[in-house]
Design an enzyme around this catalytic site. Structure first.
Site, PDB file in Angstrom:
ATOM      1  N   SER A   1       0.802  -1.232   0.000  1.00 44.26           N
ATOM      2  CA  SER A   1       0.000   0.000   0.000  1.00 44.26           C
ATOM      3  C   SER A   1       0.826   1.269   0.000  1.00 44.26           C
ATOM      4  O   SER A   1       0.273   2.368  -0.090  1.00 44.26           O
ATOM      5  CB  SER A   1      -0.962   0.000   1.193  1.00 44.26           C
ATOM      6  OG  SER A   1      -0.301   0.355   2.374  1.00 44.26           O
TER       7      SER A   1
ATOM      8  N   LYS B   1      -6.191   4.075   8.824  1.00 42.54           N
ATOM      9  CA  LYS B   1      -5.273   5.015   8.179  1.00 42.54           C
ATOM     10  C   LYS B   1      -5.829   6.437   8.229  1.00 42.54           C
ATOM     11  O   LYS B   1      -5.085   7.396   8.493  1.00 42.54           O
ATOM     12  CB  LYS B   1      -5.023   4.577   6.733  1.00 42.54           C
ATOM     13  CG  LYS B   1      -4.110   3.349   6.641  1.00 42.54           C
ATOM     14  CD  LYS B   1      -4.018   2.805   5.222  1.00 42.54           C
ATOM     15  CE  LYS B   1      -3.006   1.666   5.118  1.00 42.54           C
ATOM     16  NZ  LYS B   1      -2.977   1.062   3.764  1.00 42.54           N
TER      17      LYS B   1
HETATM   18 CA   LIG Z   1       0.899   3.808   2.579  1.00 45.74          CA
END
Ligand SMILES: [Ca+2]
Ligand SMILES: [Ca+2]
Ligand SMILES: [Ca+2]
Ligand SMILES: [Ca+2]
Ligand SMILES: [Ca+2]
Ligand SMILES: [Ca+2]
Ligand SMILES: [Ca+2]
Ligand SMILES: [Ca+2]
Ligand SMILES: [Ca+2]
Ligand SMILES: [Ca+2]
Ligand SMILES: [Ca+2]
Ligand SMILES: [Ca+2]
Lengths: 202, 202, 202, 202, 202, 202
Positions: free
Chosen positions: A98, A141
């Site tokens: 990611s 996140k």
């Molecule tokens: Ca990231």
């Protein structure tokens, strides 16, 4: 925020988002190019990166090696200067795909000389053709980005449905951009190039 | 102290601080450049260094390869002469990121020809952009430095709060500099360059 | 289908079929060539590929390195530009020989500039002489292709008998081509080269 | 002694001391340089050396690559001729840093053409700056040297206190030199260079 | 047989014999040379080959690199074109030295442009001097060759006594050649070179 | 004996002696040099050699690279032609230092063009300076040599006392040469160079 402002003050550093055992976290991805006269070229990856994350770095580099010229980047530097990508903290193992968009952005920032906007954080896998593929941990996140005072968040378009899980009070204070191509990431994340004519201003 | 004075008498050796099972300890990081006519160039790392510590050496080198010229260092030597970083004792395994500033300082000392001050010890992770990141074991490291007779200690600014844990009697005999950029480390640790005009004195 | 149409819009991406623990699945194999001025050449393989799948990539490349010129492909590019084959998703381990035809097709598409037809999916091992060898999981792969809206499926000729296991209702909506040589795959999968004379049309 | 006299008759062999499960032992470290016309250069290490001992060889080489010219050694040979260090017996695993001075001496002997004195044995870790660092097993090593008929023993200065453990009757028959810099080792161990003027004597 | 006829139709493919858990089996060893303009040279080995089988390939290559010119083969191609040896099926692990003659034959076929006779199968270890050394599983291998319709079988001379174990009815339908040097293998297995004068026939 | 006569008929093959689980055995060490036009140079070692035996090959090569010219050998070939050492049988793991003299002899035979005498077998570790060091299994090795019809056996001088264990009836039929330097081995083992003047005879 103070930290991301300091960390991204110069070109070559981009703010990413990660999931850890303790929730989400902000991480800064640093890229550098060695001066030509300092020796052999190649790619150096540090920060205790796992196999998948090392592959993300290779994909980011290959994307720029095949598409960077179309974006106006001086990609010949990748041949003539050793490229180093580092992800502090040095002793913390990191893995996963990611950080692909963040690595691509750090490298494009370095090559273009355009710093990354200090209010922007991002997460997303990148494919070799520049597509932004979905990742996990969107809720953690975004909470981490919010805690760190970041206000503009780039996520993969296919992660749009995950925004439902983010508390409305947090979302209200964030600008979230779902993106599907890494070119959108670069457009949103990099400070515009200085207007050339300013140099000639009297 | 006698030992650090001997060890750092010539450029290329910097005094670091480590945490061991038995408390803190002083270690000396040695750097050397092979004479050009002796063969192939590259980087050699010895001293039973673990993965994280080897990465610290790569970061120190990349920092100097991209920022050393700005500091007036003859970085072309890194291309033309094999670079070796060694951390005695040879049989003791060592790891961790906190020797980053010490490695950078040993290399900058070697390149500049300026020895490291014999009363200075240091600890801190370095990032690719030269930021000094926090480390662990501040108390044990300062006690070890004090025992060894070192009087000027450089620590990461973000470790400032850890000074509370150090006995006041020890702190009273130390000058502690919290630093946030490796340039501060080099300014504080390296003996000033000899005044050039002395060479021309009658 | 929308996804394969997007993914295979540009040359260098081919649609393959895989068997997973949860049945069959569609995967996209991406190939890219770095711009010449960006540095060293070689082959980069990413996507958490297992040993057998990495060998498939080597076989696909060797096939094109020895037979590509006969097919009119500009194979000198393989010498002068770094070749990268990636199979998203980046974090999912993949293995087996059955992506051989798909890798060969992605590379031939890239070299020829002819995109892969968006309705075509394929599976099959390739030998060094270009023979298409039988693979497993035909039923699951065809069901997955059907679910994804793909309509033209290339399978190894020696897997013909496996079509009996595929529900007639599914087969009725698919065009299945049993093939024995990778040249047949390329003929069926690549969009014809644009007629050159159009360029000169007034 | 007969054996060390035979083994060190020609330049390139130095007598070291080791600790084994069965007490101390004498070992001979051999160095050779390939003739230039025989091919590629580099460093070959054999004798079932462990990681620490291989690093000792790298340190010995780097010491000579950066300080050998100051000692008048023809260090360009290290670039142009493959360097091989071997420690018989070939099947016995060996490790530890204490052969550092012996490896440095064998290489310096080879480069200088000055054989190692047949009555000299040595033990000591070497640092990159040429410091001789303390080692273990002094008692067993001196007993082994004595049994083998060696009479001049070089040990690290910091191991001086360990001489207390050696029987007086043995010490009485040995000349022990505590040393702190590898230059002292070379001065004591190498046969003086032949007086050049002899060549021109009538 | 139909399969070996198809597989060995072009130069570079030889028919070998292997022992598996389920008896004997026929395998096809494929060799290819990359076109010169496609890039770096070297040797690529695929087919999930074990260590011993990889060494067989190195021996086959070294045999041709030192003796091929004497056989009239254009061995300079091995320097200028990447050599690839593959043994399908790609996912099946294979090991052992008994494919040595088959690998040598596939390479010699490729270099000479002479296809391997479609009725010939072979088994045997090859030494660096071209000797054919004995192997195991003669009975199973001959039964497998017979089942596959192969009629001419080359085995090591020292395996002659193993023919007693093969059913007489099978042996009656096979021509078995015991061989002791790989040159005999090449003479028996390769289709004769085309008569050059045919090219000039009117 | 017939086998060693056949195996050592051409230069580059020497007869060694090994100890196996089942007593002693004869083994043939083969060396070859690739023709120059066939590509890259280096050293290839095959025969499932263990680490110690691979190091023996490196020592044999280094000995010839530094001392071979003094022996009149054309050592430049080692730079210009790939060197391969193989020890059949390919599938049998082998290890230990005692093939050192045999490897040195096979290489010297190859370089000199002088075959190894067919009645000679040998065993012994070689050091980098050419000393022949003692090995184990003398009794079993001599019994194996005797069984194989070999009549001249070279053993390390320091293994002399082990001859007591060999049955007198066997020793009576063998000529055993204890040797201490590999030059003695080459003198005893290689067929004398052909008298050059024969070429010019009328
Ligand atoms: Ca990231
Ligand atoms: Ca492009
Ligand atoms: Ca710079
Ligand atoms: Ca598949
Ligand atoms: Ca071709
Ligand atoms: Ca597939
Ligand atoms: Ca120097
Ligand atoms: Ca020693
Ligand atoms: Ca030849
Ligand atoms: Ca076979
Ligand atoms: Ca010599
Ligand atoms: Ca032997």
């Amino acid at each position: 925020t103070p930290e991301s402002a300091e960390r991204t003050a110069l070109p070559g550093v981009a703010t990413g988002l990660a999931v850890t055992g303790a929730g989400g976290d902000v991480l800064f991805i640093e890229a550098s190019l060695a001066d030509k006269e300092t020796g052999p070229t190649g790619v150096t990856l540090t920060g205790q990166l796992g196999d998948v994350m090392k592959e993300s770095a290779q994909i980011a580099l290959s994307y720029l090696r095949s598409h960077g010229a179309e974006l106006g980047l001086p990609v010949g530097d990748l041949a003539e200067r050793n490229t180093h990508i580092h992800v502090p903290a040095g002793a913390v193992p990191k893995d996963g795909p990611s950080a692909g968009v963040t690595m691509t952005t750090a490298l494009a920032s370095l090559l273009s000389g355009r710093p990354v906007r200090s209010e922007v954080a991002m997460t997303g896998e990148v494919s070799l053709t520049g597509r932004v593929l979905p990742i996990g941990g969107v809720k953690q996140k975004l909470l981490a980005a919010h805690r760190a005072g970041l206000t503009t968040i780039l996520i993969p378009k296919r992660n749009g449905p995950d925004l439902e899980d983010v508390p409305a009070s947090v979302l209200a204070e964030l600008t979230v951009h779902p993106v599907s191509d890494v070119r959108e990431v670069l457009d949103l994340a990099l400070v515009p190039a200085q207007v050339e004519t300013r140099q000639y201003a009297a």
